[in-house]
Design a protein around this motif. Structure first.
Motif, mmCIF file in Angstrom:
data_model
loop_
_atom_site.group_PDB
_atom_site.id
_atom_site.type_symbol
_atom_site.label_atom_id
_atom_site.label_comp_id
_atom_site.label_asym_id
_atom_site.label_seq_id
_atom_site.Cartn_x
_atom_site.Cartn_y
_atom_site.Cartn_z
ATOM 1 N N LEU A 26 38.093 66.318 57.402
ATOM 2 C CA LEU A 26 37.384 66.087 58.668
ATOM 3 C C LEU A 26 36.703 67.366 59.109
ATOM 4 C CD1 LEU A 26 39.750 63.994 60.984
ATOM 5 C CD2 LEU A 26 37.961 63.208 59.446
ATOM 6 N N ASP A 27 35.454 67.246 59.488
ATOM 7 C CA ASP A 27 34.666 68.406 59.909
ATOM 8 C C ASP A 27 34.965 68.755 61.371
ATOM 9 O OD1 ASP A 27 32.813 70.394 60.179
ATOM 10 O OD2 ASP A 27 31.069 69.059 60.217
ATOM 11 N N LEU A 28 35.452 69.960 61.594
ATOM 12 C CA LEU A 28 35.774 70.418 62.946
ATOM 13 C C LEU A 28 34.680 71.297 63.548
ATOM 14 C CD1 LEU A 28 39.438 71.624 62.184
ATOM 15 C CD2 LEU A 28 38.781 69.410 63.118
ATOM 16 N N THR A 29 33.639 71.572 62.787
ATOM 17 C CA THR A 29 32.638 72.561 63.207
ATOM 18 C C THR A 29 31.991 72.240 64.559
ATOM 19 O OG1 THR A 29 32.178 72.714 60.842
ATOM 20 C CG2 THR A 29 30.799 74.029 62.295
ATOM 21 N N PRO A 30 31.496 70.998 64.769
ATOM 22 C CA PRO A 30 30.842 70.730 66.069
ATOM 23 C C PRO A 30 31.817 70.878 67.238
ATOM 24 C CG PRO A 30 30.403 68.960 64.463
ATOM 25 C CD PRO A 30 31.462 69.833 63.865
ATOM 26 N N LEU A 31 33.081 70.493 67.011
ATOM 27 C CA LEU A 31 34.116 70.620 68.035
ATOM 28 C C LEU A 31 34.311 72.086 68.421
ATOM 29 C CD1 LEU A 31 36.234 68.706 69.364
ATOM 30 C CD2 LEU A 31 37.733 69.159 67.426
ATOM 31 N N VAL A 32 34.401 72.956 67.430
ATOM 32 C CA VAL A 32 34.614 74.381 67.703
ATOM 33 C C VAL A 32 33.404 74.957 68.451
ATOM 34 C CG1 VAL A 32 35.043 76.658 66.688
ATOM 35 C CG2 VAL A 32 36.113 74.627 65.683
ATOM 36 N N GLN A 33 32.213 74.590 68.018
ATOM 37 C CA GLN A 33 31.014 75.104 68.693
ATOM 38 C C GLN A 33 30.957 74.630 70.143
ATOM 39 O OE1 GLN A 33 28.602 77.481 67.539
ATOM 40 N NE2 GLN A 33 28.346 77.355 69.758
ATOM 41 N N ARG A 34 31.351 73.370 70.378
ATOM 42 C CA ARG A 34 31.355 72.859 71.759
ATOM 43 C C ARG A 34 32.357 73.611 72.630
ATOM 44 N NH1 ARG A 34 30.754 67.656 69.563
ATOM 45 N NH2 ARG A 34 32.962 67.199 69.840
ATOM 46 N N MET A 35 33.537 73.912 72.076
ATOM 47 C CA MET A 35 34.555 74.655 72.844
ATOM 48 C C MET A 35 34.041 76.040 73.237
ATOM 49 S SD MET A 35 37.967 73.899 70.646
ATOM 50 C CE MET A 35 38.576 72.208 70.464
ATOM 51 N N VAL A 36 33.395 76.690 72.292
ATOM 52 C CA VAL A 36 32.849 78.022 72.542
ATOM 53 C C VAL A 36 31.782 77.946 73.636
ATOM 54 C CG1 VAL A 36 31.446 79.856 71.491
ATOM 55 C CG2 VAL A 36 33.459 78.962 70.287
ATOM 56 N N SER A 68 31.524 75.565 76.040
ATOM 57 C CA SER A 68 32.167 75.236 77.325
ATOM 58 C C SER A 68 32.842 76.450 77.937
ATOM 59 C CB SER A 68 33.233 74.152 77.128
ATOM 60 O OG SER A 68 32.656 72.978 76.639
ATOM 61 N N ALA A 69 33.436 77.283 77.082
ATOM 62 C CA ALA A 69 34.135 78.471 77.579
ATOM 63 C C ALA A 69 33.161 79.604 77.881
ATOM 64 C CB ALA A 69 35.155 78.940 76.545
ATOM 65 N N GLU A 70 31.897 79.398 77.539
ATOM 66 C CA GLU A 70 30.867 80.433 77.717
ATOM 67 C C GLU A 70 31.287 81.747 77.075
ATOM 68 O OE1 GLU A 70 29.557 80.632 81.773
ATOM 69 O OE2 GLU A 70 29.378 78.452 81.948
ATOM 70 N N MET A 71 31.966 81.641 75.927
ATOM 71 C CA MET A 71 32.371 82.833 75.191
ATOM 72 C C MET A 71 31.184 83.365 74.407
ATOM 73 S SD MET A 71 35.590 83.630 72.731
ATOM 74 C CE MET A 71 35.185 82.593 71.349
ATOM 75 N N GLN A 72 30.892 84.651 74.605
ATOM 76 C CA GLN A 72 29.765 85.261 73.912
ATOM 77 C C GLN A 72 30.203 85.983 72.649
ATOM 78 O OE1 GLN A 72 26.316 85.270 74.542
ATOM 79 N NE2 GLN A 72 27.013 83.518 75.708
#
Lengths: 140, 140, 140
Positions: free
Chosen positions: C21-31, C33-37
């Motif tokens: 299962l591809d988790l990539t879009p999920l990880v990018q969305r979390m980053v 939402s958290a506004e992590m730079q």
């Protein structure tokens, strides 16, 4: 922040050529002693014939099956091995399993799944081994 | 804190389909240039057919035996491979070895065991490859 | 610094015994939402029969070949397996692939190579699985 503390070096003794030692209680005790609430622990084997993995900590048959299967896939002797020490298999197994892992800490607790344990995988024992542990606290 | 610096991208050239390149002196030089005393370096291969591992840096036969054994376990051709590029084996090897690692730095020194080296594992060369290095300093 | 935020626990459902299962879009969305730079994300499978890896995200045949080859190397049944649950193979595969990874974030973007995706590797499905994600921001 406690991340400026030096890494902890623990010495362990293994008793068989292939053996899995549970590091989980040790890691939890370190986190408790350091009073770390929120952070991570980097666990590192400084050896090339002993690795670190996380796997099942309930039925000991799982550890045995893991070691047996790895030894079937990577037997100690192959006619094409050139390394004279007779432990090329131990190096291959270590490369496959990996020699370090990172676990998270929240609320002072090492975060693992219900069945998980942190393992030192001895692939060329019995020996005296070191494991390095670095506790890195995250800002509150 | 130096952790806000961008990751360093290094370009390397491999010369064989399967090859191990030692990254250790490169990592130590980066740590020296950054004057990092206490921290970690995350080493990441942005490729899907070249991995990162840590293994023996003394007898070069170990590297050779590792590559040979991996190629015996995961040969280039299998009649069930469907990926048309002919490098499914390279992907499998990369997944087994892993594509990144983390090493600790203390007193300005990359902390490795006596026999360890940090390796780029080329499994589908010869090619131009990148390796990414992120130096993260811990607070003093 | 956002590193004091608790890890995020996501529940996923797998549909086959072996599946990626591809988790990539999920990880990018979390980053996002958290506004992590600038930071890293530690991705951790709390399971002992499902791992995490990074591999090719373009041709789906690569995923299939990876799963098929692992199942040829580590078949479900071996006459020497002692673990009664019939999933010793799933534990071995998880140990080989690993159960966690770390990816870097720069400029708000998860840093991956052009062809890379972050994968949950199900080796004993179909099941409900959790994946843990810890976002650690680095100081600016």
């Amino acid at each position: 922040m406690i991340s400026n503390k030096k890494m902890i070096r623990e010495t362990l003794h293994t008793r068989a050529r292939n053996e899995i030692l549970d590091l989980t209680p040790l890691v939890q005790r370190m986190v408790g002693s350091a009073e770390m609430q929120n952070g991570m622990v980097i666990i590192f084997s400084p050896h090339t014939t002993a690795g670190i993995t996380i796997n099942e900590n309930a039925d000991p048959d799982v550890k045995q099956d893991l070691l047996t299967k790895l030894s079937k896939l990577v037997p100690q002797s192959e006619d094409y091995y050139e390394h004279a020490e007779g432990n090329s298999d131990s190096h291959v197994k270590t490369a496959c399993v990996g020699n370090s892992t990172t676990v998270l800490v929240e609320g002072g607790k090492v975060m693992l799944g219900r069945w998980q344990g942190i393992y030192l995988c001895e692939f060329d024992g019995p020996r005296e081994r070191q494991v390095w542990f670095k506790l890195v606290g995250f800002d509150e």
